[in-house]
Scaffold this active site. Structure first.
Site, PDB file in Angstrom:
ATOM      1  N   ARG A  59       8.241   4.233  -0.351  1.00 16.80           N
ATOM      2  CA  ARG A  59       7.536   3.339   0.479  1.00 16.80           C
ATOM      3  C   ARG A  59       6.242   2.818  -0.490  1.00 16.80           C
ATOM      4  NH1 ARG A  59      10.572   6.011   3.774  1.00 16.80           N
ATOM      5  NH2 ARG A  59       9.678   7.627   2.425  1.00 16.80           N
ATOM      6  N   THR A  60       5.338   3.542  -1.235  1.00 17.64           N
ATOM      7  CA  THR A  60       4.306   3.264  -1.646  1.00 17.64           C
ATOM      8  C   THR A  60       4.459   2.449  -2.760  1.00 17.64           C
ATOM      9  OG1 THR A  60       3.118   5.226  -0.744  1.00 17.64           O
ATOM     10  CG2 THR A  60       1.933   4.024  -2.582  1.00 17.64           C
ATOM     11  N   LYS A  88       5.722  12.960 -24.189  1.00 20.34           N
ATOM     12  CA  LYS A  88       5.604  13.284 -25.404  1.00 20.34           C
ATOM     13  C   LYS A  88       4.084  14.137 -25.657  1.00 20.34           C
ATOM     14  CE  LYS A  88       7.806   9.217 -27.139  1.00 20.34           C
ATOM     15  NZ  LYS A  88       7.272   7.673 -27.843  1.00 20.34           N
ATOM     16  N   ARG A 109      -0.073   7.505  -8.504  1.00 19.25           N
ATOM     17  CA  ARG A 109       0.190   8.664  -7.831  1.00 19.25           C
ATOM     18  C   ARG A 109       0.500   9.658  -8.633  1.00 19.25           C
ATOM     19  NH1 ARG A 109       4.781   8.908  -2.825  1.00 19.25           N
ATOM     20  NH2 ARG A 109       2.830   8.109  -1.933  1.00 19.25           N
ATOM     21  N   HIS A 137      -4.833   9.717   0.277  1.00 22.44           N
ATOM     22  CA  HIS A 137      -3.725   8.471   0.457  1.00 22.44           C
ATOM     23  C   HIS A 137      -4.282   7.383   1.256  1.00 22.44           C
ATOM     24  CE1 HIS A 137      -0.220   6.058  -0.141  1.00 22.44           C
ATOM     25  NE2 HIS A 137       0.627   6.998   0.197  1.00 22.44           N
TER      26      HIS A 137
HETATM   27  C1  NCD Z   1       3.569  10.345   2.321  1.00 26.86           C
HETATM   28  C2  NCD Z   1       3.091  10.662   0.843  1.00 26.86           C
HETATM   29  O1  NCD Z   1       3.562  10.463  -0.205  1.00 26.86           O
HETATM   30  O2  NCD Z   1       2.164  11.299   0.919  1.00 26.86           O
HETATM   31  N1  NCD Z   1       4.443   9.322   1.982  1.00 26.86           N
HETATM   32  C3  NCD Z   1       3.928   7.962   1.887  1.00 26.86           C
HETATM   33  O3  NCD Z   1       3.342   7.614   1.057  1.00 26.86           O
HETATM   34  N2  NCD Z   1       4.533   6.992   2.973  1.00 26.86           N
HETATM   35  C4  NCD Z   1       3.951  11.471   3.145  1.00 26.86           C
HETATM   36  C5  NCD Z   1       5.031  12.374   2.741  1.00 26.86           C
HETATM   37  O4  NCD Z   1       5.529  12.440   1.374  1.00 26.86           O
HETATM   38  O5  NCD Z   1       5.273  13.076   3.618  1.00 26.86           O
END
Ligand code: NCD
Length: 311
Positions: A59-60, A88, A109, A137
């Site tokens: 999703r992100t 590397k 991320r 997040h």
């Molecule tokens: C979440 C995350 O990556 O923190 N997912 C997201 O970004 N919607 C939640 C999860 O991984 O459970």
């Protein structure tokens, strides 16, 4: 469109960096962007978003990508570090110093807490935290708030429960901080092992009422919003501990018989078994709408940090 705040070039590392007024403003811009999510725009034409994903994401990553394309921009990046020079031995600092020369904004991320802050210190372009370990997040919290606002017409006055892995779940950390800027009653529901981090509790308790519960049944009839999370198996230092809490909570039709008719059930997704599939077709379920709202909120954020909304 006019902006009352200065978002241009701003890093989005922690939700704690925002005031309530700023968050309300982001949500206002998002609402104004709804039509653009359908018809598109060339507001960010010529701009490049770099996505550095050191952890899995659906999703992100894809919603940031969609948001950029909808506004006429372009996207580069990697979805896993194994295909980049990180493999590397390139350091995060060097990766960021290189990628900022290719892009106007970075979404990152990373499994380590503090990684987004670190990257933001090196980069001259804005860095947006797409998840920093179990820490935060922030953009998820903004889309969660937007979904609550759309579903309920307000955030103030609501009785909200965050349920599940409150210890390792980064979305609930950011969301708890964000909600504490509003006049809400917040309930934390989790097994003992997965209780909300003390640092988050201490911080938000200075602003709002917070209660902790083992069982959601105790508070369900009063709730307006139930935010469910996945147990973050990958973050457990000891899988034996994970086995102890696995499957300890589940939202199904039987449980929801005692809920208000207009209860909103949210989940950042991915879900494993915390919400039964039978809930998906009920009016309670708003978690797939949440994903759509993610695109709109991220369009607003990209336009704001890239200075496309001028004063
Ligand atoms: C979440 C995350 O990556 O923190 N997912 C997201 O970004 N919607 C939640 C999860 O991984 O459970």
């Amino acid at each position: 469109m006019k902006t009352r705040f200065n978002f241009t070039n701003r890093d989005i590392v922690s939700i704690k960096g925002f005031t309530r007024e700023e968050i309300d403003y982001i949500l206002e811009i998002a609402a104004a962007f709804e039509p653009l999510a359908e018809k598109g725009s060339d507001m960010l034409k010529g701009k490049v978003l770099a996505e550095l994903f050191f952890e899995p994401s659906t999703r992100t990553r894809l919603s940031f990508e969609t948001a950029m394309y909808k506004l006429g921009g372009n996207v580069i990046g990697f979805a896993e570090p194994g295909v980049s020079s990180v493999k590397k031995g390139e350091t995060l600092a060097d990766t960021v110093r290189v990628v900022e020369n290719y892009s106007d904004v970075i979404v990152m991320r990373h499994p380590l807490e503090g990684a987004a802050r670190f990257a933001a210190e090196y980069a001259h372009v804005p860095v947006i935290n797409g998840g920093s370990g179990a820490e935060e997040h922030p953009t998820q919290a903004l889309l969660d708030l937007y979904t609550i606002l759309k579903a309920k017409g307000r955030i103030d006055g609501l009785n909200i429960a965050l349920m599940g892995d409150l210890r390792y779940g980064r979305t609930v950390h950011s969301l708890a901080y964000a909600l504490s800027l509003y006049d809400v009653k917040l309930n934390m529901v989790s097994p003992e092992l997965l209780r909300m981090r003390t640092e988050v509790l201490e911080d938000i308790k200075t602003r709002i009422d917070v209660t902790e519960h083992r069982d959601v049944e105790d508070i369900l009839p009063e709730l307006d919003v139930l935010y469910v999370t996945r147990i973050q198996k990958e973050r457990f230092p000891d899988l034996g501990e994970y086995e102890k809490v696995r499957g300890t909570y589940k939202v199904d039709l039987d449980l929801l018989r005692n809920a208000k008719d207009d209860l909103v059930v949210l989940h950042p997704l991915p879900r494993v078994d915390e919400i039964a599939v039978e809930v998906d077709s009920t009016p309670f379920a708003k978690y797939f709408e949440q994903t759509r709202n993610g695109v709109i909120v991220r369009m607003a954020l990209l336009a704001l940090v890239l200075g496309a909304i001028k004063e």
